[in-house]
Design an enzyme around this catalytic site. Structure first.
Site, PDB file in Angstrom:
ATOM      1  CG  ASN A   1      38.470  55.243  24.601  1.00  0.00           C
ATOM      2  OD1 ASN A   1      37.121  54.538  24.689  1.00  0.00           O
ATOM      3  ND2 ASN A   1      39.079  54.607  23.418  1.00  0.00           N
TER       4      ASN A   1
ATOM      5  CG  ASP B   1      40.824  54.665  37.973  1.00  0.00           C
ATOM      6  OD1 ASP B   1      39.819  55.159  36.981  1.00  0.00           O
ATOM      7  OD2 ASP B   1      41.836  54.449  37.672  1.00  0.00           O
TER       8      ASP B   1
ATOM      9  CG  ASN C   1      42.705  57.942  27.775  1.00  0.00           C
ATOM     10  OD1 ASN C   1      43.015  58.527  27.305  1.00  0.00           O
ATOM     11  ND2 ASN C   1      43.245  56.607  27.635  1.00  0.00           N
TER      12      ASN C   1
ATOM     13  CG  HIS D   1      41.239  51.697  33.560  1.00  0.00           C
ATOM     14  ND1 HIS D   1      41.383  53.355  34.765  1.00  0.00           N
ATOM     15  CD2 HIS D   1      41.136  52.344  33.043  1.00  0.00           C
ATOM     16  CE1 HIS D   1      41.555  53.657  33.829  1.00  0.00           C
ATOM     17  NE2 HIS D   1      41.346  53.443  32.858  1.00  0.00           N
TER      18      HIS D   1
END
Length: 196
Positions: A71, A96, A117, A23
């Site tokens: 997020n 990513d 997100n 991520h």
């Protein structure tokens, strides 16, 4: 026509525990850019993250790593963009992407957030999707219920090498984007190196 880029935001999660996870591919890209030019990172509480600065043709380009967790990435991007009066079309967000295999990288203008997100929050804070993206492929685990654990895990050694190669090609395409424009950069990056 060249494409003005004034902010490159790499997405990821802060903290040593997340550093090597899939991520954080956006962080890997901006870290490599900063290291290449010897630009130091500086914690900026007003921008909710860390910044570094590089120059291209006399123009400052800000690098940003939000410290807000994925997020809430938009809070950081918006704070820096507002302060320096940077328009959405001058922002490149590096993230990513599960829909691309490890080793692939793609430039994209606008579009949906695809369930990411970080992009979802940036959409919200910038008022829409009108910013640029660099999608860094990390592959997909195959099952939707496995996605969260997959993105928060380290890539395999093979994937790590492939992603590293893609980041090098993406950095070369960024040089082309800044000097020769968007279309030329897309052609360069999107040509499959295995077919050359």
């Amino acid at each position: 026509m060249t494409q003005p880029i004034r902010l490159i935001a790499g997405l990821g999660n802060p903290g040593a525990g997340y550093l090597a996870t899939r991520h954080n591919a956006g962080f890997w890209f901006v870290d490599a850019l900063a290291q290449h030019v010897g630009a130091p990172w500086k914690k900026e509480t007003r921008f909710f993250g860390e910044t570094a600065r590089l120059q291209a043709d006399g123009q400052d380009i800000w690098l940003l790593k939000p410290a807000t967790f994925m997020n809430r990435s938009g809070q950081s991007v918006r704070a820096l963009a507002d302060f320096y009066k940077i328009a959405p079309h001058e922002i490149l967000v590096v993230h990513d992407d599960l829909d691309l295999p490890a080793g692939a990288a793609r430039l994209k203008r606008g579009g949906g957030h695809g369930g990411h997100n970080g992009l979802r929050d940036i959409h919200r804070h910038l008022g829409g999707p009108d910013y640029l993206r660099l999608r860094v492929g990390i592959g997909h685990p195959g099952q939707q219920q496995e996605v969260m654990n997959y993105v928060l895990a380290k890539p395999t050694p093979e994937q790590s090498r492939a992603i590293g190669d893609a980041l090098v090609r993406a950095a070369e395409a960024l040089d082309t984007l800044l000097s020769q424009g968007w279309d030329r950069a897309c052609t360069q990056l999107h040509t499959d190196p295995a077919r050359i």
